[in-house]
Design a protein around this motif. Structure first.
Motif, PDB file in Angstrom:
ATOM      1  N   SER A   1      -5.419   5.768   1.968  1.00 35.32           N
ATOM      2  CA  SER A   1      -6.512   5.254   1.139  1.00 35.32           C
ATOM      3  C   SER A   1      -6.164   3.870   0.610  1.00 35.32           C
ATOM      4  O   SER A   1      -7.013   2.978   0.562  1.00 35.32           O
ATOM      5  CB  SER A   1      -6.805   6.210  -0.020  1.00 35.32           C
ATOM      6  N   ASN A   2      -4.895   3.696   0.210  1.00 36.73           N
ATOM      7  CA  ASN A   2      -4.450   2.374  -0.231  1.00 36.73           C
ATOM      8  C   ASN A   2      -4.548   1.358   0.901  1.00 36.73           C
ATOM      9  O   ASN A   2      -4.970   0.214   0.691  1.00 36.73           O
ATOM     10  CB  ASN A   2      -3.009   2.424  -0.738  1.00 36.73           C
TER      11      ASN A   2
ATOM     12  N   TYR B   1       0.801  -1.228   0.000  1.00 35.32           N
ATOM     13  CA  TYR B   1       0.000   0.000   0.000  1.00 35.32           C
ATOM     14  C   TYR B   1       0.832   1.276   0.000  1.00 35.32           C
ATOM     15  O   TYR B   1       0.307   2.348  -0.234  1.00 35.32           O
ATOM     16  CB  TYR B   1      -1.004   0.010   1.170  1.00 35.32           C
TER      17      TYR B   1
ATOM     18  N   GLU C   1      -9.810  -3.703   3.273  1.00 38.46           N
ATOM     19  CA  GLU C   1     -11.244  -3.951   3.094  1.00 38.46           C
ATOM     20  C   GLU C   1     -11.589  -4.741   1.840  1.00 38.46           C
ATOM     21  O   GLU C   1     -12.574  -5.473   1.828  1.00 38.46           O
ATOM     22  CB  GLU C   1     -12.003  -2.626   3.081  1.00 38.46           C
ATOM     23  N   THR C   2     -10.777  -4.601   0.774  1.00 41.85           N
ATOM     24  CA  THR C   2     -11.143  -5.236  -0.495  1.00 41.85           C
ATOM     25  C   THR C   2     -10.080  -6.172  -1.052  1.00 41.85           C
ATOM     26  O   THR C   2     -10.349  -6.925  -1.985  1.00 41.85           O
ATOM     27  CB  THR C   2     -11.436  -4.181  -1.587  1.00 41.85           C
TER      28      THR C   2
ATOM     29  N   THR D   1      -7.402  -5.039  -2.616  1.00 41.61           N
ATOM     30  CA  THR D   1      -6.669  -4.336  -3.670  1.00 41.61           C
ATOM     31  C   THR D   1      -6.443  -2.885  -3.245  1.00 41.61           C
ATOM     32  O   THR D   1      -7.182  -2.345  -2.425  1.00 41.61           O
ATOM     33  CB  THR D   1      -7.436  -4.329  -5.010  1.00 41.61           C
ATOM     34  N   VAL D   2      -5.420  -2.241  -3.828  1.00 49.79           N
ATOM     35  CA  VAL D   2      -5.136  -0.843  -3.516  1.00 49.79           C
ATOM     36  C   VAL D   2      -5.950   0.082  -4.412  1.00 49.79           C
ATOM     37  O   VAL D   2      -6.379  -0.309  -5.495  1.00 49.79           O
ATOM     38  CB  VAL D   2      -3.624  -0.520  -3.638  1.00 49.79           C
ATOM     39  N   ALA D   3      -6.135   1.306  -3.967  1.00 48.56           N
ATOM     40  CA  ALA D   3      -6.871   2.305  -4.739  1.00 48.56           C
ATOM     41  C   ALA D   3      -5.979   2.979  -5.775  1.00 48.56           C
ATOM     42  O   ALA D   3      -6.431   3.353  -6.849  1.00 48.56           O
ATOM     43  CB  ALA D   3      -7.462   3.359  -3.803  1.00 48.56           C
TER      44      ALA D   3
ATOM     45  N   LYS E   1      -6.539   1.393   3.568  1.00 51.77           N
ATOM     46  CA  LYS E   1      -7.959   1.115   3.805  1.00 51.77           C
ATOM     47  C   LYS E   1      -8.520   0.181   2.733  1.00 51.77           C
ATOM     48  O   LYS E   1      -9.149  -0.832   3.033  1.00 51.77           O
ATOM     49  CB  LYS E   1      -8.751   2.425   3.835  1.00 51.77           C
ATOM     50  N   SER E   2      -8.269   0.508   1.488  1.00 52.72           N
ATOM     51  CA  SER E   2      -8.766  -0.306   0.382  1.00 52.72           C
ATOM     52  C   SER E   2      -8.198  -1.723   0.434  1.00 52.72           C
ATOM     53  O   SER E   2      -8.928  -2.701   0.255  1.00 52.72           O
ATOM     54  CB  SER E   2      -8.419   0.359  -0.953  1.00 52.72           C
TER      55      SER E   2
END
Length: 152
Positions: A131-132, A32, A138-139, A141-143, A134-135
């Motif tokens: 943001s990376n 991230y 949670e998902t 993958t990075v934003a 968090k993404s």
């Protein structure tokens, strides 16, 4: 003396333990933080450094406080850009607070000088990095795949 301060808070759907691990595990961090990672044993008084994917030390300092998985405080100085290094030590405080099924992560960067260019640089990169994080948590993958101009 006046301070320059940058505060960023986000809520991440995870546990405090998983978030602490994400903030301190070098291999996960690289995912991230655009290939960057921190090296430390995260105990008070121990050394800390931020290293890029070429092995260059971007920031260096020491752990001031570590209370896993609640609080981490790092005193550090930038190493690559002379004008930022000249500003001296910055303090980074990370606080993790459970919030239902999420964790509120608050990161505060401060420098004991008005108009800090270091704080300005941090404020440019920190939102994308977090943001990376968090993404990714949670998902999976990075934003953002590429860093902004201010993150490296």
């Amino acid at each position: 003396m006046a301070k320059s301060t940058f505060v960023y808070a986000t809520y991440i759907r995870t546990t405090p333990q998983k978030l602490w691990s994400a903030l301190t595990a070098p291999e996960f961090m690289k995912k991230y933080w655009f290939g960057m990672h921190c090296e430390s044993d995260y105990t008070p008084g121990s050394s800390w450094k931020l290293v890029n994917d070429r092995g260059e030390v971007w920031d260096a300092g020491e752990i001031v406080e570590a209370d896993p998985p609640r609080r981490l405080v790092i005193r550090w100085e930038h190493q690559m850009r002379p004008e930022l290094k000249a500003e001296g030590a910055s303090l980074c405080t990370m606080e993790l607070v459970p919030a239902g099924q999420a964790v509120r992560l608050t990161i505060t960067h401060s420098v004991e000088r008005e108009g800090s260019k270091l704080v300005e640089a941090v404020s440019g990169g920190c939102p994308k990095i977090l943001s990376n994080l968090k993404s990714l948590l949670e998902t999976g993958t990075v934003a953002f795949e590429e860093p902004s101009r201010n993150t490296q």
